[in-house]
Design a protein around this motif. Structure first.
Motif, PDB file in Angstrom:
ATOM      1  N   GLY A 111     -67.531-144.112 -60.755  1.00 58.12           N
ATOM      2  CA  GLY A 111     -66.551-144.511 -59.744  1.00 58.12           C
ATOM      3  C   GLY A 111     -65.515-143.441 -59.484  1.00 58.12           C
ATOM      4  O   GLY A 111     -65.410-142.461 -60.211  1.00 58.12           O
ATOM      5  N   GLU A 112     -64.749-143.697 -58.450  1.00 55.76           N
ATOM      6  CA  GLU A 112     -63.796-142.721 -57.940  1.00 55.76           C
ATOM      7  C   GLU A 112     -62.624-142.529 -58.919  1.00 55.76           C
ATOM      8  O   GLU A 112     -62.212-141.416 -59.198  1.00 55.76           O
ATOM      9  CB  GLU A 112     -63.306-143.235 -56.589  1.00 55.76           C
ATOM     10  CG  GLU A 112     -62.358-142.328 -55.864  1.00 55.76           C
ATOM     11  CD  GLU A 112     -61.720-143.064 -54.681  1.00 55.76           C
ATOM     12  OE1 GLU A 112     -60.690-142.609 -54.201  1.00 55.76           O
ATOM     13  OE2 GLU A 112     -62.273-144.128 -54.273  1.00 55.76           O
ATOM     14  N   HIS A 113     -62.095-143.643 -59.438  1.00 58.68           N
ATOM     15  CA  HIS A 113     -60.944-143.566 -60.325  1.00 58.68           C
ATOM     16  C   HIS A 113     -61.382-143.403 -61.766  1.00 58.68           C
ATOM     17  O   HIS A 113     -62.417-143.921 -62.165  1.00 58.68           O
ATOM     18  CB  HIS A 113     -60.089-144.824 -60.188  1.00 58.68           C
ATOM     19  CG  HIS A 113     -59.467-144.947 -58.836  1.00 58.68           C
ATOM     20  ND1 HIS A 113     -58.554-144.021 -58.369  1.00 58.68           N
ATOM     21  CD2 HIS A 113     -59.645-145.842 -57.851  1.00 58.68           C
ATOM     22  CE1 HIS A 113     -58.198-144.368 -57.153  1.00 58.68           C
ATOM     23  NE2 HIS A 113     -58.851-145.459 -56.805  1.00 58.68           N
ATOM     24  N   TYR A 114     -60.566-142.716 -62.539  1.00 57.96           N
ATOM     25  CA  TYR A 114     -60.878-142.532 -63.951  1.00 57.96           C
ATOM     26  C   TYR A 114     -60.815-143.870 -64.683  1.00 57.96           C
ATOM     27  O   TYR A 114     -59.818-144.568 -64.615  1.00 57.96           O
ATOM     28  CB  TYR A 114     -59.886-141.559 -64.604  1.00 57.96           C
ATOM     29  CG  TYR A 114     -60.181-141.381 -66.067  1.00 57.96           C
ATOM     30  CD1 TYR A 114     -61.049-140.386 -66.490  1.00 57.96           C
ATOM     31  CD2 TYR A 114     -59.652-142.243 -67.014  1.00 57.96           C
ATOM     32  CE1 TYR A 114     -61.367-140.253 -67.834  1.00 57.96           C
ATOM     33  CE2 TYR A 114     -59.964-142.126 -68.355  1.00 57.96           C
ATOM     34  CZ  TYR A 114     -60.811-141.127 -68.762  1.00 57.96           C
ATOM     35  OH  TYR A 114     -61.136-141.007 -70.082  1.00 57.96           O
ATOM     36  N   ASP A 344     -59.078-133.651 -67.901  1.00 54.77           N
ATOM     37  CA  ASP A 344     -58.083-133.403 -66.838  1.00 54.77           C
ATOM     38  C   ASP A 344     -57.766-134.698 -66.092  1.00 54.77           C
ATOM     39  O   ASP A 344     -56.613-135.008 -65.829  1.00 54.77           O
ATOM     40  CB  ASP A 344     -58.640-132.406 -65.809  1.00 54.77           C
ATOM     41  CG  ASP A 344     -58.387-130.969 -66.253  1.00 54.77           C
ATOM     42  OD1 ASP A 344     -57.650-130.784 -67.246  1.00 54.77           O
ATOM     43  OD2 ASP A 344     -58.932-130.056 -65.606  1.00 54.77           O
ATOM     44  N   ARG A 345     -58.815-135.422 -65.758  1.00 54.52           N
ATOM     45  CA  ARG A 345     -58.620-136.672 -65.003  1.00 54.52           C
ATOM     46  C   ARG A 345     -57.861-137.697 -65.852  1.00 54.52           C
ATOM     47  O   ARG A 345     -56.975-138.393 -65.359  1.00 54.52           O
ATOM     48  CB  ARG A 345     -59.971-137.250 -64.564  1.00 54.52           C
ATOM     49  CG  ARG A 345     -60.714-136.348 -63.576  1.00 54.52           C
ATOM     50  CD  ARG A 345     -62.042-136.955 -63.182  1.00 54.52           C
ATOM     51  NE  ARG A 345     -61.885-138.106 -62.321  1.00 54.52           N
ATOM     52  CZ  ARG A 345     -62.777-139.086 -62.197  1.00 54.52           C
ATOM     53  NH1 ARG A 345     -63.890-139.054 -62.909  1.00 54.52           N
ATOM     54  NH2 ARG A 345     -62.570-140.091 -61.387  1.00 54.52           N
ATOM     55  N   LEU A 346     -58.195-137.763 -67.130  1.00 55.07           N
ATOM     56  CA  LEU A 346     -57.502-138.688 -68.034  1.00 55.07           C
ATOM     57  C   LEU A 346     -56.023-138.327 -68.125  1.00 55.07           C
ATOM     58  O   LEU A 346     -55.150-139.202 -68.029  1.00 55.07           O
ATOM     59  CB  LEU A 346     -58.155-138.649 -69.426  1.00 55.07           C
ATOM     60  CG  LEU A 346     -57.435-139.404 -70.549  1.00 55.07           C
ATOM     61  CD1 LEU A 346     -57.310-140.885 -70.230  1.00 55.07           C
ATOM     62  CD2 LEU A 346     -58.185-139.238 -71.880  1.00 55.07           C
ATOM     63  N   ALA A 347     -55.731-137.015 -68.269  1.00 56.82           N
ATOM     64  CA  ALA A 347     -54.332-136.575 -68.384  1.00 56.82           C
ATOM     65  C   ALA A 347     -53.558-136.950 -67.127  1.00 56.82           C
ATOM     66  O   ALA A 347     -52.414-137.405 -67.201  1.00 56.82           O
ATOM     67  CB  ALA A 347     -54.288-135.071 -68.636  1.00 56.82           C
TER      68      ALA A 347
END
Ligand SMILES: Nc1nc2c(ncn2[C@@H]2O[C@H](COP(=O)(O)OP(=O)(O)OP(=O)(O)O)[C@@H](O)[C@H]2O)c(=O)[nH]1
Ligand SMILES: [Mg+2]
Ligand SMILES: [Zn+2]
Length: 374
Positions: A111-114, A344-347
């Motif tokens: 999906g788009e969002h983390y 990176d996305r999680l941060a």
């Protein structure tokens, strides 16, 4: 409330009686009327839990778990909600708390969002199941292993084991498969080739399926996870179905995760075949099955060696000497990039959540200043 620890023990309660863990004791003391139970099934609509070897029962989940999951202020993210294998506290027919996890197998959700998804919690053994037919893929097995022990610091680590099924089939080349997994086996991951339909053949797994232990089966659809479950259980509890002739793909026969007590006293979690296996960004490549490559990289002449054409590159030397499989190395680079991208996305998500919290606090302060605290 008095708990029946003997009954709980049969479904994997980690202790002989009261928990030998300060965080667990504290949480149980905070809910003196509650009793522990284990999540044995997870459906879109809710949870089935059990407090002993008998059939599970449906319970209502915490109100905040019923809202859409996310990283926004005031919401709980998916990984903070109970998953199969989790221990929860019940009051009446309601979950009132999630007991701390000792381990968890997670993946990045599509999906788009983390988002993260917990595949199973409180796991001692992870059986990575792969068929010796068209399903066989050492690179996918490496990917599973990264997710198994890459989940960051966990109080209890899970032991991964590779189970190659369909060894009984005529066109299965067991030796070639075992050779292709030499790098994996070199990382202290046992590899077994079995006929999942034959109890004697799967007896090699018994040391990891002792009383009190919890094991989870992961692998593609059609790999034989439910077949193995039925053989270990001694009854045809789980539905199984043949694979597509053309490419050995399964038909997604198992549709939800389920925890099943085995005659040995162990618990086994059968899961639906997974199509996508993305890292969460929390993985550590050395702990996730690539300690050999990380150690080699540490021996390169240049600290920032990209292992391309640099002089004194220990990784390239190992590939040239035939001690490191170049495909395993290419997979390592690919997974390393994926972990970095997910990290990176999680941060970013966590930073957004922190900002929302600060903004919320600032707003409350402005309102307090203007209207007074009450
Ligand atoms: N001959 C042989 N067939 C096997 C073995 N393991 C699984 N099979 C067959 O492979 C097919 C798929 O097995 P399942 O157990 O349904 O696979 P699964 O991993 O549970 O698949 P999903 O539930 O779709 O994720 C069935 O026809 C099984 O009989 C094995 O070791 N030997
Ligand atoms: Mg199945
Ligand atoms: Zn190098």
């Amino acid at each position: 409330m008095k708990s029946d620890f003997t009954a709980l023990r049969v479904i994997g309660w980690p202790w002989a009686g009261e928990p030998d863990d300060a965080a667990w004791r504290e949480m149980m003391a905070a809910h003196p009327q509650a009793r522990p139970a284990r999540v044995v099934e997870q459906h879109r609509s809710g949870y089935i839990v059990a407090d002993g070897p008998d059939a599970g029962f449906a319970v209502e989940s915490l109100p905040e778990w019923q809202r859409p999951a996310g990283y926004r202020k005031g919401t709980t993210s998916a990984e903070q909600r109970a998953a199969v294998g989790d221990w929860v506290l019940l009051e009446g027919g309601r979950i009132v708390a999630l007991l701390p996890r000792r381990s968890a197998i997670k993946r990045g959700a599509a999906g788009e969002h983390y988002r993260q998804q917990v595949i199973a919690a409180n796991i001692d053994t992870v059986l990575v199941v792969c068929g010796l037919d068209g399903d066989f893929n050492p690179r996918r097995i490496e990917r599973y292993l990264l997710l198994v022990n890459g989940g960051g610091a966990q109080p209890a680590a899970s032991q991964p084991i590779v189970v190659l099924t369909k060894a009984d089939k005529e066109d299965s080349d067991v030796q070639a498969a075992v050779d292709a997994l030499a790098g994996v086996a070199g990382q202290d991951v046992p590899v077994f080739a079995v006929n999942a339909k034959d109890r004697d053949s799967v007896a090699a797994l018994d040391p990891w399926l002792q009383a009190g232990m919890t094991a989870v089966l992961v692998g593609s659809s059609g790999a034989g996870k439910s077949t193995l479950t039925n053989t270990l259980l001694g009854t045809e509890k789980m539905k199984t179905a043949g694979v597509r002739e053309s490419d050995a793909r399964g038909r997604h026969t198992t549709t939800h995760r389920a925890l099943i007590p085995l005659p040995s006293g162990a618990c086994l979690i059968d899961t639906p075949g997974m199509r996508e296996l993305k890292p969460t960004g929390e993985e550590n490549l050395a702990e996730g099955g690539f300690a050999d490559i990380e150690a080699l990289a540490g021996q390169c002449r240049f600290r920032d060696c990209r292992h391309a054409r640099e002089p004194g590159c220990a990784v390239r030397a190992a590939i040239e000497a035939g001690t490191l499989d170049p495909q395993r190395f290419a997979n390592y680079l690919k997974l390393r990039d994926e972990v970095a991208g997910a990290a990176d996305r999680l941060a970013t998500r966590l930073a957004q959540k922190a900002t929302a919290k600060v903004q919320g606090k600032a707003l409350h302060k402005r309102l307090d200043d203007k209207y007074g605290k009450d």
